[in-house]
Design an enzyme around this catalytic site. Structure first.
Site, PDB file in Angstrom:
ATOM      1  N   CYS A   1      26.755 -14.155  28.462  1.00 13.79           N
ATOM      2  CA  CYS A   1      27.537 -14.874  29.475  1.00 13.79           C
ATOM      3  C   CYS A   1      28.388 -15.965  28.833  1.00 13.79           C
ATOM      4  CB  CYS A   1      26.620 -15.460  30.550  1.00 13.79           C
ATOM      5  SG  CYS A   1      25.369 -16.627  29.958  1.00 13.79           S
TER       6      CYS A   1
ATOM      7  N   HIS B   1      24.000 -25.456  30.067  1.00 19.04           N
ATOM      8  CA  HIS B   1      23.621 -24.190  30.701  1.00 19.04           C
ATOM      9  C   HIS B   1      22.482 -24.379  31.704  1.00 19.04           C
ATOM     10  CE1 HIS B   1      22.667 -19.951  31.115  1.00 19.04           C
ATOM     11  NE2 HIS B   1      23.680 -19.634  30.327  1.00 19.04           N
TER      12      HIS B   1
END
Length: 354
Positions: A155, A182
């Site tokens: 990602c 994150h």
């Protein structure tokens, strides 16, 4: 005739990609394999705490099947995917979303034993025999020879790749470092307890109350996309107690002198042309929740762009680390299926990188 597809691994990415792929008429999803119960799989693909309730009727049918809007899919619970009768079901493509099989040798039985034509993996496989694709950056590399084993990278690599493409193509990156802020993932624990998924001791601490410095392979993985940057990019991650929408802090030393205004002009140009649909460009002072369910790979926070001493460039790039990645995964499946199974043009069209 739609391509018959199965999903192995029905976690966050497996379920979201399933949702996106369900809407694609090029595919017929026929089977799901996971270690959870069929009841849990049906429940969790319907109801999601972050991305909301799916607008489909999902019903469990015992231990080995569930339906979506009346269409029946079979379900199994094998840790060894070779025990799933993919060939008997006519499955041509498998979405490998367990996160456990990241070596060519461990993925090869899909072809040798299961008779599958194409496997798309929801994590990078960093060795010869697999091709790691970031749409908008290197998808032109796909061909008849390498299309059987393809990965959607990670990602954060999908967020970073378009930024690197825009800056490296215009200002020439000499070296750099990234930090991804994150959200928590399933590799962390909710409360302090031994973590059986990762050896990093910090991930054994509660993900709900801690900022957790940890590793990210996104910066080093970018060399799979841009080999000339090998040894010139690295980075770290900080896991934060949020459920969705992450931020990548990119710092590059570039060869060509520039200004913050010039950098933003480059990024805006790429967001509207070369990377349209993949890169966004935002001038409003938004925050993380504003990017939930944003399916673009990255969105530039234009207000935060800085240039120091003419050649040090700092860029913030937002991304929904679940939806953006899962959408790219579904599009990559479409690209592989259309070009190499159905022999037709893909449904979507991202221009090939120069």
């Amino acid at each position: 005739m739609p391509v018959k597809v199965a999903v192995n691994g029905f976690g966050r990415i497996g379920r979201l990609t399933f949702r996106y792929l369900w809407e694609d008429p090029k595919f017929d999803i026929v089977h799901v394999n996971d270690l959870c119960s069929c009841e849990s799989a049906a429940y969790l693909v319907k109801y999601d705490s972050v991305h909301g309730t799916w607008n489909k009727t999902v019903e469990c049918e015992g231990d080995d099947a569930f339906t979506v809007d009346g269409k029946r899919l079979t379900f199994s619970r094998h840790s060894d995917f070779t025990k799933v009768p993919f060939q008997d079901m006519g499955v041509e493509m498998v979405l490998e979303c367990t996160g456990k099989f990241l070596k060519v040798a461990t993925l090869q039985p899909y072809f040798d034993v299961c008779g599958v034509k194409n496997v798309v993996v929801s994590a990078p496989v960093k060795e010869a025999g697999a091709v790691n694709i970031v749409l908008g950056c290197n998808h032109q590399l796909l061909n008849e020879t390498n299309c059987h084993l393809v990965t959607n990278a990670s990602c954060t690599t999908n967020c970073l790749g378009p930024v690197v493409r825009a800056i490296h193509s215009t200002l020439e990156i000499e070296h750099g470092c990234i930090t991804t802020i994150h959200d928590v993932t399933g590799t962390q624990t909710i409360v302090d307890m031994p973590n059986t998924k990762k050896s990093d001791l910090r991930r054994a601490r509660s993900g709900m109350v801690n900022l957790c410095p940890t590793s990210t392979g996104s910066a080093t993985a970018i060399v799979e996309i841009y080999p000339e940057l090998k040894g010139k990019l690295n980075g770290l991650a900080v896991r934060v107690p949020l459920l969705n929408a992450s931020l990548t802090d990119c710092v590059f030393e570039v060869k060509n002198k520039t200004t913050a205004e010039a950098v933003n002009a480059i990024l805006k140009e790429y967001s509207e042309n070369q990377l349209k649909g993949l890169m966004g460009y935002e001038t409003m002072p938004l925050v993380s929740t504003d990017y939930t369910d944003d399916t673009r790979s990255c969105i530039i926070d234009a207000l935060s762009t800085q240039v120091i001493d003419d050649t040090m460039v700092k860029i913030y790039a937002w991304y929904d680390n679940e939806c953006g990645y899962s959408k790219r995964m579904a599009e990559l499946c479409n690209l592989v299926a259309c070009k190499f199974i159905l022999k037709e043009e893909p449904t979507f069209d991202y221009p090939n990188p120069n």
